[in-house]
Design an enzyme around this catalytic site. Structure first.
Site, mmCIF file in Angstrom:
data_model
loop_
_atom_site.group_PDB
_atom_site.id
_atom_site.type_symbol
_atom_site.label_atom_id
_atom_site.label_comp_id
_atom_site.label_asym_id
_atom_site.label_seq_id
_atom_site.Cartn_x
_atom_site.Cartn_y
_atom_site.Cartn_z
ATOM 1 N N ASP A 67 3.424 1.656 -6.603
ATOM 2 C CA ASP A 67 4.010 2.738 -7.388
ATOM 3 C C ASP A 67 3.960 4.078 -6.659
ATOM 4 O O ASP A 67 3.332 4.200 -5.599
ATOM 5 C CB ASP A 67 3.292 2.836 -8.742
ATOM 6 N N ASN A 136 -6.656 2.749 -19.929
ATOM 7 C CA ASN A 136 -5.871 2.244 -21.067
ATOM 8 C C ASN A 136 -5.220 0.884 -20.774
ATOM 9 O O ASN A 136 -4.362 0.438 -21.516
ATOM 10 C CB ASN A 136 -4.797 3.264 -21.464
ATOM 11 N N HIS A 138 -3.407 0.192 -18.119
ATOM 12 C CA HIS A 138 -2.173 0.214 -17.318
ATOM 13 C C HIS A 138 -2.437 -0.412 -15.953
ATOM 14 O O HIS A 138 -3.538 -0.336 -15.413
ATOM 15 C CB HIS A 138 -1.544 1.611 -17.232
ATOM 16 N N GLU A 143 2.700 1.465 -18.210
ATOM 17 C CA GLU A 143 1.908 2.026 -19.307
ATOM 18 C C GLU A 143 2.038 1.173 -20.571
ATOM 19 O O GLU A 143 3.034 0.459 -20.746
ATOM 20 C CB GLU A 143 2.421 3.445 -19.615
HETATM 21 C C1 GLP Z 1 -3.356 5.098 -11.095
HETATM 22 C C2 GLP Z 1 -2.587 4.044 -10.305
HETATM 23 C C3 GLP Z 1 -3.073 2.646 -10.605
HETATM 24 C C4 GLP Z 1 -4.593 2.597 -10.532
HETATM 25 C C5 GLP Z 1 -5.166 3.532 -11.568
HETATM 26 C C6 GLP Z 1 -6.684 3.499 -11.633
HETATM 27 O O1 GLP Z 1 -2.805 5.356 -12.332
HETATM 28 N N1 GLP Z 1 -1.188 4.128 -10.557
HETATM 29 O O2 GLP Z 1 -2.498 1.739 -9.678
HETATM 30 O O3 GLP Z 1 -5.033 1.278 -10.763
HETATM 31 O O4 GLP Z 1 -4.736 4.849 -11.242
HETATM 32 O O5 GLP Z 1 -7.207 4.297 -10.621
HETATM 33 P P1 GLP Z 1 -8.730 4.354 -10.224
HETATM 34 O O6 GLP Z 1 -8.968 3.229 -9.288
HETATM 35 O O7 GLP Z 1 -8.874 5.686 -9.556
HETATM 36 O O8 GLP Z 1 -9.541 4.251 -11.474
#
Ligand code: GLP
Length: 247
Positions: A67, A136, A138, A143
């Site tokens: 993404d 959440n 995602h 989302e």
């Molecule tokens: C972002 C990314 C996700 C990732 C999430 C959690 O929203 N788009 O791909 O899994 O953050 O990030 P973290 O690993 O910093 O908790």
């Protein structure tokens, strides 16, 4: 879903890197799906060390990323392009033309979506996909919603995600409101799916993923149960609320 619990973040990073190595080292042209966020940073450090010691070769590797924010320049320090070069690509022997990250800088978002779907189709099924989860539930930037897209799409970020990701920006107002993301079908198009979660903040998410017995579009990570070779790699803190592991 196979569950592996390691002591802490460092142990998760090392175990994750060894799983990635096992999944790709036998291929001359490995295909990797990559994620951003804080969770895989340690794993990337381990892969860099393996590459620099000659244990793992990325010369012919092809990568796809999950993404990117919409409307953010790829040279912006908060972009996922920048993150990937800083945390991995600048330090390994990968060829720039083998790196695929969605890009939605202009105003033709439909074109950006079609272009990324074409890139994903070109690369095909990955050997392994690394994945984190938002609080959440995602995955990538898919989302919670009534409907989840199968293929690449542009999504509106939820207030929770904007708040969670604001730690990387000067203020919450600077966090982009939209993102371009792989769809569910794209995420699952991999031989091995490596889902990582660390820290007590992720414990409720991990509990819900493991104990939830139904697919739920308002908890996108539940879709990962559809994959027949999914590995959930967590540390003790992230696993601490799990009571019922029976599927
Ligand atoms: C972002 C990314 C996700 C990732 C999430 C959690 O929203 N788009 O791909 O899994 O953050 O990030 P973290 O690993 O910093 O908790």
């Amino acid at each position: 879903m196979k569950i592996i619990v390691c002591k802490d973040y460092d142990a998760v990073s090392k175990k994750g890197a060894s799983i990635v190595k096992d999944a790709i080292s036998m291929y001359r042209k490995p295909k990797l799906g990559l994620a951003t966020g804080s969770t895989p940073e340690g794993l990337y450090r381990e892969l860099i060390a393996m590459n620099q010691s000659g244990e793992l070769n990325f010369e012919h590797a092809e990568t796809v990323n999950l993404d990117e924010y919409v409307g953010i320049d790829s040279s912006n320090e908060q972009s996922y392009h920048y993150y990937m070069y800083e945390n991995l690509f600048n330090h390994i022997n990968i060829r720039p033309e083998h790196i695929h990250i969605p890009l939605a800088e202009g105003d033709r978002l439909d074109k950006a979506v079609a272009h990324y779907n074409a890139e994903l189709d070109y690369v095909g099924r990955r050997d392994i996909q690394i994945l984190g989860m938002g609080h959440n539930g995602h995955i990538a930037f898919i989302e919670p919603s009534d409907k989840l897209s199968l293929r690449t799409c542009v999504v509106e970020l939820t207030p929770e995600t904007i708040a969670a990701n604001s730690r990387f920006f000067a203020s919450e107002d600077d966090v982009p409101r939209q993102a371009i993301t792989m769809g569910i079908k794209d995420i699952l198009n991999t031989d091995t799916l490596l889902i990582m979660a660390t820290g007590e903040g992720k414990a409720p998410t991990v509990k819900r993923l493991i104990e939830g017995k139904r697919l739920n579009t308002h908890f996108p990570a539940s879709m990962l149960h559809l994959h027949t070779n999914a590995i959930l790699l967590v540390d003790e803190a992230a696993y601490s609320l799990v009571e019922d592991v029976h599927e």
